[in-house]
Design a protein around this motif. Structure first.
Motif, mmCIF file in Angstrom:
data_model
loop_
_atom_site.group_PDB
_atom_site.id
_atom_site.type_symbol
_atom_site.label_atom_id
_atom_site.label_comp_id
_atom_site.label_asym_id
_atom_site.label_seq_id
_atom_site.Cartn_x
_atom_site.Cartn_y
_atom_site.Cartn_z
ATOM 1 N N ARG A 239 0.712 -1.230 -0.078
ATOM 2 C CA ARG A 239 -0.031 -0.030 0.073
ATOM 3 C C ARG A 239 0.929 1.339 -0.136
ATOM 4 O O ARG A 239 0.474 2.196 -0.728
ATOM 5 C CB ARG A 239 -0.920 0.019 0.963
ATOM 6 C CG ARG A 239 -0.206 -0.070 2.567
ATOM 7 C CD ARG A 239 -1.137 -0.358 3.863
ATOM 8 N NE ARG A 239 -2.290 0.637 3.889
ATOM 9 C CZ ARG A 239 -2.726 1.217 4.814
ATOM 10 N NH1 ARG A 239 -2.430 0.438 5.913
ATOM 11 N NH2 ARG A 239 -3.649 2.175 4.915
ATOM 12 N N GLY B 253 2.804 0.595 -3.932
ATOM 13 C CA GLY B 253 2.011 0.313 -5.259
ATOM 14 C C GLY B 253 2.379 -1.316 -5.596
ATOM 15 O O GLY B 253 2.178 -2.068 -4.792
ATOM 16 N N SER C 142 -3.762 1.796 -3.050
ATOM 17 C CA SER C 142 -3.661 2.273 -4.560
ATOM 18 C C SER C 142 -4.725 1.850 -5.334
ATOM 19 O O SER C 142 -5.389 0.738 -5.189
ATOM 20 C CB SER C 142 -2.370 1.634 -4.945
ATOM 21 O OG SER C 142 -1.950 2.298 -6.465
ATOM 22 N N LYS D 167 -3.281 6.116 -8.908
ATOM 23 C CA LYS D 167 -1.918 5.743 -9.431
ATOM 24 C C LYS D 167 -1.179 6.404 -10.668
ATOM 25 O O LYS D 167 -0.187 7.153 -10.711
ATOM 26 C CB LYS D 167 -1.750 4.365 -9.572
ATOM 27 C CG LYS D 167 -0.422 3.836 -9.927
ATOM 28 C CD LYS D 167 -0.398 2.365 -10.168
ATOM 29 C CE LYS D 167 -1.390 1.844 -11.070
ATOM 30 N NZ LYS D 167 -1.154 0.261 -11.079
ATOM 31 N N SER E 235 2.675 6.594 -2.995
ATOM 32 C CA SER E 235 1.411 6.110 -3.216
ATOM 33 C C SER E 235 0.080 6.249 -2.316
ATOM 34 O O SER E 235 -1.150 6.725 -2.542
ATOM 35 C CB SER E 235 1.476 4.852 -3.871
ATOM 36 O OG SER E 235 1.816 3.871 -2.750
ATOM 37 N N SER F 126 -3.134 8.298 -2.581
ATOM 38 C CA SER F 126 -4.525 7.697 -2.540
ATOM 39 C C SER F 126 -5.449 8.189 -1.340
ATOM 40 O O SER F 126 -6.691 8.622 -1.477
ATOM 41 C CB SER F 126 -4.435 6.026 -2.108
ATOM 42 O OG SER F 126 -3.518 5.588 -3.300
#
Length: 820
Positions: free
Chosen positions: A477, A480, A595, A600, A625, A629
């Protein structure tokens, strides 16, 4: 009398047929004629003609069915797009088309491709839960050594119809075969044509590089004796394949796989992909291996390995993705994307000409063309990410080298990320309240989700088991996709697991999903209009009608508590169950930000691995990431609330989220201080709370710069922004070439100190939060004493730095074998 071949030649000459189609018809006719030559030589030509007509009729019927599905799908998509309203109440078909690919429950009342894919995968995992538990991963062994791994070969044998006498293996094989058959039927219903076979076994994977290396003759000689032609059938007509047919068929399969599909493509000015998804996957069923040993032998030599479990999970994952795309976008999703872009272009041109208005949100005559172009690019980008095309390297050699570097950095840096993830407790509580679920006991539910029985219940309830879903490409997480060579991603995946991040993330997801289904179960006694307002709003936001809710609540509750998709699917309506599961899984994304394709691609856009820009972006995006997110998901929700006129609610939501994540971010920072040997920071310092805000939002490393222009790993803001790969490359240069240059110039070098410092930040697993401090003090610090004559002075400077910049003393001082 004109022969069959002359008729074909005349049709090609008259441009009624393309030459390649004519050649294919000749080859098919020749094969059919030869297959009848021994049994009925006098009637071989007539029988071959009948076979060819039957084959062509089946193909035509299949194409007509696909065309009808495509037309019906386009009409449905057009109706959904034109009825869709933004949060501000405007029509925007561009936003609707993007939401068709992936949306987050912010207003779209139709299923998205990603949402459908996940719900199908979740239902597949629920069907296979017994197998997933039996072959669950160990804490350390991972894919290389699952629990009960010795049973896997018996499962393989049973799947091929071999009686092993192992009742457990037979039951697990039946679970696999029933799930694969369910997916086959779903695939065919969406426009595919995969034939049914008994004792089919497992799908095969082909490595194009291995086929090219062997060559056609060698490959055919290898695979031919491994196949069972008696079980091979045409997917459209069901006609048997004989040995004479097989030679030409293998030629075609080799050409297709070794050229990765290019043998059947003609260069043109139009963009194209792999063609209709509905025309793929049949080869996995067409080639039938003689026995399990033959299948395993082929996979080891030409399939990239003989991992039986991965083959099963990979097939389920790919089928779920294809079915989800086909059910939402039609048999040829790529063609539907092109149709969407043309619809946008037409709308924009009409708006620009003053013939229409109000179909592209705020876009007017002056901005409509730009808006359509922007939406079209985003459609290509997000669809490319969903299909995996954006992760296909342009230069595989360099992409693998740099992906290896990023995976190793992950394994050496994110050992303490599990501490940061305690902020999930806050986001989960806020997401529960927003959805209408009680937030009481959020933390306890996450901890309880670690219990095996609770984990099994979650998977049985359609909640995806990430360890099974990401067998080939591990997901992290904060990172990615862990791409590149398997060994490097395996190391990173194991570090994230043993550090606790992966189990915590899975537990938090499962806890939210089970809480959601329990809350829904608590309300099955009430009509939708009589339900508590917040929960009712959530269901209506996802497009559930009063009639649909009345159908759903007819399903029995599991153990009198949970309204699960499994019971809805088996006793009420399968599609309704999947819509329900799509809601649960997507709302989980707010509780445990992860993600997504849309978040992304904000960072990487269309830049693929193996390109200069693509690799620079991937390096800069590493470890960012999660923060992206977090901002994307909750920012979109806040925007929709404000755009919809719920300003007070939006402010309250943002305030609650900020307070919860800041408090938990502060706790995480203090825990990280303690586990790294330092005393806690003074909470009266305003900069501490600024850093806590960033910590709670997943950007904790940038909080370091509120205190100093150097981050916790010794890098500056520029190197942090450019990413850890660039930073590590710079450190390696300074360690090697930099020291050589200093030595040649007669300058003093600190090679020993710099070598130990480099090792501190680059040993895989050396940063795991519960091992790091003891490892540093008892191993690395002692090595520094040996390698650096000025180690004592360096340790004192380190203490002075943390005291000056952060106001922190050490409870276990650098260089000392025991804590103070």
């Amino acid at each position: 009398m004109t022969t069959f071949f002359q008729c074909i030649d005349n049709a090609v000459a008259g441009k009624v047929l393309k030459k390649k189609d004519g050649d294919r018809l000749k080859e098919d006719y020749r094969r059919f004629r030869e297959s009848h030559a021994n049994t009925a030589p006098a009637a071989a030509k007539e029988l071959a003609r009948q076979d060819l007509l039957q084959d062509l009729a089946a193909q035509a019927a299949h194409k007509r069915r696909q065309a009808k599905l495509a037309i019906d799908g386009a009409r449905r998509l057009d109706a959904d797009a034109r009825s869709h309203k933004t949060a501000a109440g405007r029509s925007d078909i561009g936003e609707a088309f993007l939401d068709t690919l992936e949306h987050f429950g912010t207003g779209a009342k139709f299923s998205s491709v990603v949402g459908r894919q996940k719900s199908i995968l979740g239902m597949a995992h629920a069907r296979m839960e017994d197998m997933l538990y039996h072959f669950r991963r160990g804490a350390v062994a991972g894919d290389l050594g699952r629990h009960n791994a010795a049973d896997m070969k018996n499962v393989l044998r049973e799947a091929f119809g071999v009686d092993t006498g192992d009742a457990r293996a037979r039951a697990l094989a039946n679970v696999w075969m029933s799930t694969a058959e369910w997916l086959r039927q779903r695939f065919n219903a969406a426009g595919g044509a995969i034939g049914k076979l008994d004792n089919w076994g497992l799908p095969q994977h082909h490595d194009p590089r291995a086929l090219r290396k062997a060559g056609l003759v060698t490959w055919k000689g290898y695979i031919r004796p491994l196949l069972d032609t008696s079980k091979m059938r045409s997917p459209l007509t069901g006609k048997a394949v004989d040995e004479k047919d097989l030679d030409g068929i293998l030629d075609g399969i080799f050409r297709t796989i070794s050229t990765e599909g290019w043998i059947d493509r003609e260069p043109s000015r139009q963009a194209f992909g792999k063609g209709a998804l509905a025309n793929q996957r049949a080869e996995h069923r067409f080639l039938v291996f003689r026995d399990p040993d033959a299948w395993l032998k082929y996979q080891e030599d030409f399939g990239g390995g003989g991992d039986i479990f991965s083959a099963m999970m990979g097939h389920i994952g790919m089928m779920s993705k294809d079915i989800g795309a086909m059910e939402v976008l039609g048999p040829n999703p790529g063609g539907t994307i092109e149709w969407m872009k043309q619809v946008l272009a037409k709308e924009a041109q009409e708006i620009a000409a003053g013939l229409k208005q109000g179909t592209l949100g705020k876009a007017d005559a002056s901005s409509a063309l730009d808006a359509a172009a922007s939406y079209s690019r985003r459609l290509d980008t997000v669809w490319g990410s969903i299909r995996g095309e954006l992760e296909t390297p342009v230069n595989s050699k360099w992409a693998n080298i740099l992906a290896t570097g990023r995976s190793l950095i992950t394994s050496s840096v994110l050992g303490a990320a599990a501490i940061s993830s305690i902020s999930d407790t806050g986001t989960s509580a806020i997401a529960r309240r927003f959805a209408g679920i009680s937030a009481r006991g959020t933390a306890l539910d996450i901890v309880k989700a670690f219990v095996p029985s609770e984990r099994r219940l979650a998977v049985q309830s359609g909640l995806i088991l990430d360890a099974a879903a990401h067998t080939f490409h591990a997901q992290a997480r904060y990172v990615g996709t862990l791409a590149g060579p398997q060994w490097a991603s395996f190391i990173a995946d194991r570090v994230l697991t043993v550090s606790g991040l992966t189990p915590w993330t899975q537990g938090a997801k499962h806890a939210f999903g089970l809480a959601f289904q329990t809350e829904i179960g608590n309300h099955v006694g009430a009509a939708l209009k009589d339900m508590e307002p917040v929960l009712q709003k959530t269901l209506r936001r996802w497009g559930f009608t009063d009639a649909q809710w009345d159908k759903m609540r007819q399903a029995p509750l599991h153990e009198g508590q949970l309204l699960r998709p499994a019971e809805i699917a088996s006793q009420v309506d399968e599609k309704l169950a999947e819509k329900y599961l799509e809601m649960v899984q997507t709302e989980t994304g707010y509780a445990v930000p992860d993600s997504s394709h849309r978040s992304k691609t904000i960072l990487v856009d269309q830049n693929r691995p193996g390109t200069l820009i693509g690799e620079i972006i991937r390096s800069g995006a590493q470890f960012k990431s999660f923060g992206v997110s977090m901002v994307f998901m909750h920012g979109m929700r806040l925007h929709n609330m404000i755009a919809g006129g719920e300003i007070a609610a939006g402010v309250a939501y943002t305030g609650s989220l900020l307070i919860m994540t800041t408090l938990l971010g502060a706790a995480a920072k203090q825990m990280k201080s303690v586990t790294s040997g330092k005393e806690m920071q003074d909470p009266r310092d305003a900069a501490f709370w600024g850093a806590a805000i960033l910590q709670g939002g997943g950007l904790g490393i940038y909080g370091d710069f509120l205190f100093s222009n150097i981050n916790r790993y010794g890098g500056g803001f520029k190197s942090t922004l450019s990413g850890p790969l660039v930073e590590r490359a710079n450190d390696f240069w300074n360690l090697t070439a930099g020291n050589v240059i200093q030595l040649a110039s007669g300058e003093k070098t600190n090679f020993g100190r710099e070598l130990v410092k480099f090792a501190r930040g680059n040993i895989p697993g050396g940063n795991i939060w519960y091992l790091r401090l003891a490892f540093e003090r008892t191993v690395l610090d002692q090595l520094q004493y040996l390698a650096d004559p000025e180690a004592n002075a360096a340790f004192k400077r380190q203490q002075q730095f943390w005291k000056r910049e952060y106001g922190q003393e050490f409870w276990w001082k650098p260089g000392e074998l025991t804590p103070g």
